[in-house]
Design a protein around this motif. Structure first.
Motif, PDB file in Angstrom:
ATOM      1  N   LYS A  23      26.490  47.206  56.464  1.00  0.00           N
ATOM      2  CA  LYS A  23      26.069  48.195  57.463  1.00  0.00           C
ATOM      3  C   LYS A  23      24.558  48.146  57.686  1.00  0.00           C
ATOM      4  CE  LYS A  23      30.033  50.287  58.163  1.00  0.00           C
ATOM      5  NZ  LYS A  23      30.731  50.256  59.417  1.00  0.00           N
ATOM      6  N   ILE A  24      23.783  47.987  56.613  1.00  0.00           N
ATOM      7  CA  ILE A  24      22.325  47.949  56.738  1.00  0.00           C
ATOM      8  C   ILE A  24      21.887  46.736  57.556  1.00  0.00           C
ATOM      9  CG2 ILE A  24      20.175  47.627  55.443  1.00  0.00           C
ATOM     10  CD1 ILE A  24      21.361  49.461  53.275  1.00  0.00           C
ATOM     11  N   LYS A  25      22.554  45.608  57.378  1.00  0.00           N
ATOM     12  CA  LYS A  25      22.226  44.417  58.176  1.00  0.00           C
ATOM     13  C   LYS A  25      22.378  44.699  59.661  1.00  0.00           C
ATOM     14  CE  LYS A  25      23.407  40.761  54.920  1.00  0.00           C
ATOM     15  NZ  LYS A  25      24.354  39.676  54.611  1.00  0.00           N
ATOM     16  N   LYS A  26      23.413  45.457  60.017  1.00  0.00           N
ATOM     17  CA  LYS A  26      23.658  45.787  61.418  1.00  0.00           C
ATOM     18  C   LYS A  26      22.573  46.707  61.982  1.00  0.00           C
ATOM     19  CE  LYS A  26      28.654  45.227  61.223  1.00  0.00           C
ATOM     20  NZ  LYS A  26      29.962  45.868  61.289  1.00  0.00           N
ATOM     21  N   VAL A  27      22.014  47.572  61.144  1.00  0.00           N
ATOM     22  CA  VAL A  27      20.988  48.520  61.583  1.00  0.00           C
ATOM     23  C   VAL A  27      19.676  47.801  61.852  1.00  0.00           C
ATOM     24  CG1 VAL A  27      19.572  50.477  60.832  1.00  0.00           C
ATOM     25  CG2 VAL A  27      22.014  50.482  60.368  1.00  0.00           C
ATOM     26  N   GLY A  28      19.358  46.818  61.048  1.00  0.00           N
ATOM     27  CA  GLY A  28      18.100  46.099  61.210  1.00  0.00           C
ATOM     28  C   GLY A  28      16.968  46.816  60.496  1.00  0.00           C
ATOM     29  N   SER A  29      15.749  46.610  60.968  1.00  0.00           N
ATOM     30  CA  SER A  29      14.575  47.113  60.271  1.00  0.00           C
ATOM     31  C   SER A  29      14.126  48.495  60.735  1.00  0.00           C
ATOM     32  CB  SER A  29      13.419  46.125  60.437  1.00  0.00           C
ATOM     33  OG  SER A  29      13.101  46.011  61.816  1.00  0.00           O
ATOM     34  N   GLY A  30      14.892  49.149  61.582  1.00  0.00           N
ATOM     35  CA  GLY A  30      14.493  50.446  62.117  1.00  0.00           C
ATOM     36  C   GLY A  30      14.647  51.605  61.148  1.00  0.00           C
ATOM     37  N   GLY A  31      15.213  51.360  59.996  1.00  0.00           N
ATOM     38  CA  GLY A  31      15.420  52.417  59.013  1.00  0.00           C
ATOM     39  C   GLY A  31      16.823  52.988  59.102  1.00  0.00           C
ATOM     40  N   TYR A  32      17.163  53.788  58.126  1.00  0.00           N
ATOM     41  CA  TYR A  32      18.506  54.345  58.048  1.00  0.00           C
ATOM     42  C   TYR A  32      18.526  55.541  57.126  1.00  0.00           C
ATOM     43  CZ  TYR A  32      18.277  51.288  53.982  1.00  0.00           C
ATOM     44  OH  TYR A  32      17.888  50.661  52.837  1.00  0.00           O
ATOM     45  N   VAL A  33      19.580  56.330  57.231  1.00  0.00           N
ATOM     46  CA  VAL A  33      19.800  57.491  56.378  1.00  0.00           C
ATOM     47  C   VAL A  33      21.110  57.268  55.642  1.00  0.00           C
ATOM     48  CG1 VAL A  33      20.256  59.979  56.334  1.00  0.00           C
ATOM     49  CG2 VAL A  33      18.585  59.044  57.955  1.00  0.00           C
ATOM     50  N   LEU A  34      21.094  57.480  54.350  1.00  0.00           N
ATOM     51  CA  LEU A  34      22.308  57.385  53.546  1.00  0.00           C
ATOM     52  C   LEU A  34      22.751  58.794  53.175  1.00  0.00           C
ATOM     53  CD1 LEU A  34      21.228  54.524  51.118  1.00  0.00           C
ATOM     54  CD2 LEU A  34      22.575  54.332  53.208  1.00  0.00           C
ATOM     55  N   ASP A  35      24.021  59.069  53.280  1.00  0.00           N
ATOM     56  CA  ASP A  35      24.564  60.378  52.953  1.00  0.00           C
ATOM     57  C   ASP A  35      25.442  60.247  51.718  1.00  0.00           C
ATOM     58  OD1 ASP A  35      25.597  62.925  52.901  1.00  0.00           O
ATOM     59  OD2 ASP A  35      26.800  62.703  54.705  1.00  0.00           O
ATOM     60  N   GLY A  36      25.012  60.881  50.629  1.00  0.00           N
ATOM     61  CA  GLY A  36      25.797  60.839  49.409  1.00  0.00           C
ATOM     62  C   GLY A  36      25.690  59.535  48.639  1.00  0.00           C
ATOM     63  N   TYR A  37      24.587  58.843  48.802  1.00  0.00           N
ATOM     64  CA  TYR A  37      24.405  57.551  48.144  1.00  0.00           C
ATOM     65  C   TYR A  37      22.941  57.389  47.785  1.00  0.00           C
ATOM     66  CZ  TYR A  37      25.036  52.632  47.117  1.00  0.00           C
ATOM     67  OH  TYR A  37      25.099  51.438  46.474  1.00  0.00           O
ATOM     68  N   PRO A  38      22.609  56.892  46.643  1.00  0.00           N
ATOM     69  CA  PRO A  38      23.472  56.384  45.575  1.00  0.00           C
ATOM     70  C   PRO A  38      24.058  57.524  44.749  1.00  0.00           C
ATOM     71  CG  PRO A  38      21.181  56.194  44.915  1.00  0.00           C
ATOM     72  CD  PRO A  38      21.187  56.722  46.325  1.00  0.00           C
ATOM     73  N   ARG A  39      25.207  57.241  44.174  1.00  0.00           N
ATOM     74  CA  ARG A  39      25.895  58.253  43.374  1.00  0.00           C
ATOM     75  C   ARG A  39      25.762  58.033  41.870  1.00  0.00           C
ATOM     76  NH1 ARG A  39      30.405  61.017  46.519  1.00  0.00           N
ATOM     77  NH2 ARG A  39      29.883  60.439  48.631  1.00  0.00           N
ATOM     78  N   ASN A  40      25.195  56.898  41.483  1.00  0.00           N
ATOM     79  CA  ASN A  40      24.990  56.637  40.057  1.00  0.00           C
ATOM     80  C   ASN A  40      23.855  55.620  39.887  1.00  0.00           C
ATOM     81  OD1 ASN A  40      26.151  53.939  40.230  1.00  0.00           O
ATOM     82  ND2 ASN A  40      28.147  54.947  40.316  1.00  0.00           N
ATOM     83  N   SER A  41      23.428  55.426  38.649  1.00  0.00           N
ATOM     84  CA  SER A  41      22.277  54.553  38.390  1.00  0.00           C
ATOM     85  C   SER A  41      22.562  53.098  38.749  1.00  0.00           C
ATOM     86  CB  SER A  41      21.812  54.670  36.937  1.00  0.00           C
ATOM     87  OG  SER A  41      22.860  54.346  36.058  1.00  0.00           O
ATOM     88  N   GLU A  42      23.799  52.652  38.609  1.00  0.00           N
ATOM     89  CA  GLU A  42      24.113  51.273  38.983  1.00  0.00           C
ATOM     90  C   GLU A  42      23.938  51.070  40.485  1.00  0.00           C
ATOM     91  OE1 GLU A  42      27.699  47.955  38.853  1.00  0.00           O
ATOM     92  OE2 GLU A  42      27.892  49.763  37.631  1.00  0.00           O
ATOM     93  N   GLN A  43      24.429  52.011  41.288  1.00  0.00           N
ATOM     94  CA  GLN A  43      24.242  51.909  42.734  1.00  0.00           C
ATOM     95  C   GLN A  43      22.758  51.955  43.091  1.00  0.00           C
ATOM     96  OE1 GLN A  43      26.634  55.026  44.456  1.00  0.00           O
ATOM     97  NE2 GLN A  43      28.540  53.880  44.148  1.00  0.00           N
TER      98      GLN A  43
END
Length: 127
Positions: A23-43
């Motif tokens: 999904k981030i590749k599709k957005v490109g370099s304009g930035g993005y908002v993640l909702d509910g992520y990351p949910r743990n230290s591995e993510q």
């Protein structure tokens, strides 16, 4: 993904990360908002360290249970909600300290009216 959600589990990290990267590749370099992520230290370890802000809308467990139950989704049974809240406390909540220490955490009282939460969110977004 469906099976994990129906059992009240989080989706496996690798599946989540692969989906997110696509999904981030599709957005490109304009930035993005993640909702509910990351949910743990591995993510968190899979993300670049360029997180500008983290918005934490804080609600009590009781309020979360009330709201989730009212959604009336098939995976919002009291047992599965409790399971997800336990996972949150074990895996996600510890990330708050990490973001607080990095000075990127913006905490908002989520038990206010929708209008007040929205107003507070707008204030911290523009900081």
């Amino acid at each position: 993904i469906k099976e994990a959600l129906e059992q009240g589990r989080l989706v496996e990290n690798q599946i989540t990360v692969d989906s997110l990267k696509e999904k981030i590749k599709k957005v490109g370099s304009g930035g993005y908002v993640l909702d509910g992520y990351p949910r743990n230290s591995e993510q968190l370890s899979y993300l670049d360290n360029d997180i500008d802000k983290v918005f934490y809308i804080n609600v009590s467990d009781d309020e979360a249970i009330k709201r989730l139950t009212e959604r009336a989704r098939h995976d919002d049974t009291p047992e599965l909600i409790k399971k997800r809240i336990d996972i949150y406390h074990d895996e996600t909540e510890p990330l708050l300290k990490y973001f607080r220490d990095k000075k990127v955490l913006e905490e908002i009282n989520g038990e206010q009216s929708i209008e007040k939460v929205s107003e507070d969110l707008k204030k911290v977004v523009s900081k």
